[in-house]
Design an enzyme around this catalytic site. Structure first.
Site, PDB file in Angstrom:
ATOM      1  N   HIS A  26      -8.878   0.547  -0.841  1.00  0.00           N
ATOM      2  CA  HIS A  26      -9.467   1.020   0.421  1.00  0.00           C
ATOM      3  C   HIS A  26     -10.210   2.328   0.185  1.00  0.00           C
ATOM      4  O   HIS A  26      -9.631   3.261  -0.378  1.00  0.00           O
ATOM      5  CB  HIS A  26      -8.374   1.306   1.470  1.00  0.00           C
ATOM      6  CG  HIS A  26      -7.890   0.082   2.181  1.00  0.00           C
ATOM      7  ND1 HIS A  26      -6.734   0.068   2.928  1.00  0.00           N
ATOM      8  CD2 HIS A  26      -8.435  -1.161   2.292  1.00  0.00           C
ATOM      9  CE1 HIS A  26      -6.574  -1.146   3.455  1.00  0.00           C
ATOM     10  NE2 HIS A  26      -7.589  -1.900   3.078  1.00  0.00           N
TER      11      HIS A  26
ATOM     12  N   GLU B 182       0.827  -1.196   0.000  1.00  0.00           N
ATOM     13  CA  GLU B 182       0.000   0.000   0.000  1.00  0.00           C
ATOM     14  C   GLU B 182       0.869   1.257   0.000  1.00  0.00           C
ATOM     15  O   GLU B 182       1.635   1.462   0.951  1.00  0.00           O
ATOM     16  CB  GLU B 182      -0.865  -0.026   1.270  1.00  0.00           C
ATOM     17  CG  GLU B 182      -1.816   1.137   1.396  1.00  0.00           C
ATOM     18  CD  GLU B 182      -2.723   0.983   2.622  1.00  0.00           C
ATOM     19  OE1 GLU B 182      -2.261   0.456   3.653  1.00  0.00           O
ATOM     20  OE2 GLU B 182      -3.879   1.411   2.537  1.00  0.00           O
TER      21      GLU B 182
ATOM     22  N   GLU C 116     -12.082   1.088   4.746  1.00  0.00           N
ATOM     23  CA  GLU C 116     -11.132   1.223   5.850  1.00  0.00           C
ATOM     24  C   GLU C 116     -11.175   2.686   6.279  1.00  0.00           C
ATOM     25  O   GLU C 116     -10.503   3.546   5.724  1.00  0.00           O
ATOM     26  CB  GLU C 116      -9.708   0.836   5.424  1.00  0.00           C
ATOM     27  CG  GLU C 116      -8.765   0.792   6.629  1.00  0.00           C
ATOM     28  CD  GLU C 116      -7.307   0.900   6.248  1.00  0.00           C
ATOM     29  OE1 GLU C 116      -6.520   0.047   6.679  1.00  0.00           O
ATOM     30  OE2 GLU C 116      -6.938   1.852   5.516  1.00  0.00           O
TER      31      GLU C 116
HETATM   32  C1  LER Z   1      -3.574   0.649   6.385  1.00  0.00           C
HETATM   33  O1  LER Z   1      -4.317   0.091   5.342  1.00  0.00           O
HETATM   34  C2  LER Z   1      -3.367   2.080   6.169  1.00  0.00           C
HETATM   35  O2  LER Z   1      -4.015   2.681   5.349  1.00  0.00           O
HETATM   36  C3  LER Z   1      -2.320   2.809   6.906  1.00  0.00           C
HETATM   37  O3  LER Z   1      -2.736   4.104   7.245  1.00  0.00           O
HETATM   38  C4  LER Z   1      -1.702   2.096   8.054  1.00  0.00           C
HETATM   39  O4  LER Z   1      -0.817   2.932   8.665  1.00  0.00           O
HETATM   40 MN    MN Z   2      -5.376   1.589   3.931  1.00  0.00          MN
END
Ligand code: LER
Ligand code: MN
Length: 273
Positions: free
Chosen positions: A211, A152, A246
């Site tokens: 996300h 990510e 998320e």
């Molecule tokens: C986790 O998916 C994320 O977006 C981050 O901000 C974790 O630090």
């Molecule tokens: Mn995330």
């Protein structure tokens, strides 16, 4: 549009996970709300009954698109860029467990902050070299088990390693192989990308997971992101995987999850996706 939300298998400090706590009740609640899947946040996959966890979710009629690994960093301090080779090796062992779980769940393994940060006493180049070596090892292990890894891009205030899509694509090319892609998160993209929509199009088929959270990291509709053009851009790439909520559990977890789901369903209907 396939929509999931995030559930932790154990208590966690990270705040943008809508659901933690009573695992069985949360599965039931999430399925009743109408989600198609649950993204699992797992601290240590070797310490849970993997078959039972997977079967509880599948028998509730949902899929498991992704396994999050961030708690191995957030709770246990493991990292791909720790100066101590023992910690780096423990991070790989931990990911091995996540890969086994992902194979059973038919999920991708997410690498977020488990890659770590560049510590003040370590050069960026050194951290990048360690990160590359550990990622390479994880990708090889995952490939042998037919599992995909999605790292990510995370905004600059959380790490200096792999902040945006451009960086991410260069990294994927350097690693090689076909099982490494990206998890794009609208919260981070809003900080790092000059244009969220253009970056999504550039990332194309390297988007393995997604996300959603609004500009303030609340549920979509609570901030000022233009989800219509974001989702349109995402589907223009041929994306057919999950969009996963998320976001912060504010003002209350159920309310936030349902409001986000409703918003995304309405958008999907309007866009015909
Ligand atoms: C986790 O998916 C994320 O977006 C981050 O901000 C974790 O630090
Ligand atoms: Mn995330």
């Amino acid at each position: 549009m396939k929509i999931s939300t995030c559930l932790s298998t154990s208590p966690a400090k990270f705040e943008a996970v809508p659901f933690k706590g009573n695992f069985d009740k949360n599965i039931l609640d999430i399925s009743k709300m109408g989600f198609d899947g649950i993204e699992l946040a797992v601290r240590d996959a070797d310490s849970i009954n993997q078959d039972e966890v997977v079967s509880k979710i599948l028998s509730a009629g949902m899929q498991i698109p992704a396994i999050g690994t961030g708690q191995a960093w957030g709770e246990d301090g493991l990292s791909f860029t720790d100066p101590d080779p023992v910690i780096r090796s423990r991070a790989i062992d931990r990911v091995r467990g996540h890969i086994d779980l992902a194979r059973k769940a038919k999920a991708v393994v997410i690498i977020g902050l488990l890659r770590g940060i560049t510590r003040p006493d370590i050069s960026q180049q050194k951290a990048e070299t360690w990160m590359f070596g550990v990622f390479k090892e994880c990708c090889i292990e995952a490939e042998a088990k037919e599992v995909e890894i999605a790292f990510e891009p995370i905004n600059r205030y959380e790490t200096s390693l792999l902040n945006g899509v451009e960086d991410g694509l260069r990294f994927i090319e350097k690693i090689g192989g076909n099982n490494l892609g990206m998890l794009l998160d609208t919260f981070h993209m809003n900080i790092e990308e000059p244009s969220i929509e253009k970056s999504i199009k550039v990332a194309g088929d390297r988007i393995f997971h997604f996300h959603y959270a609004d500009s303030n990291r609340w549920y979509p509709g609570a901030g000022h992101l233009n989800f219509e053009s974001i989702v349109e851009a995402l589907y223009s790439t041929g994306y057919s995987r999950f969009l996963s909520g998320e976001h912060r559990p504010d003002p209350e977890p159920r309310f936030a999850a349902e409001a986000g789901l409703k918003y995304m369903r309405k958008l999907a209907a309007a866009l015909g996706v």
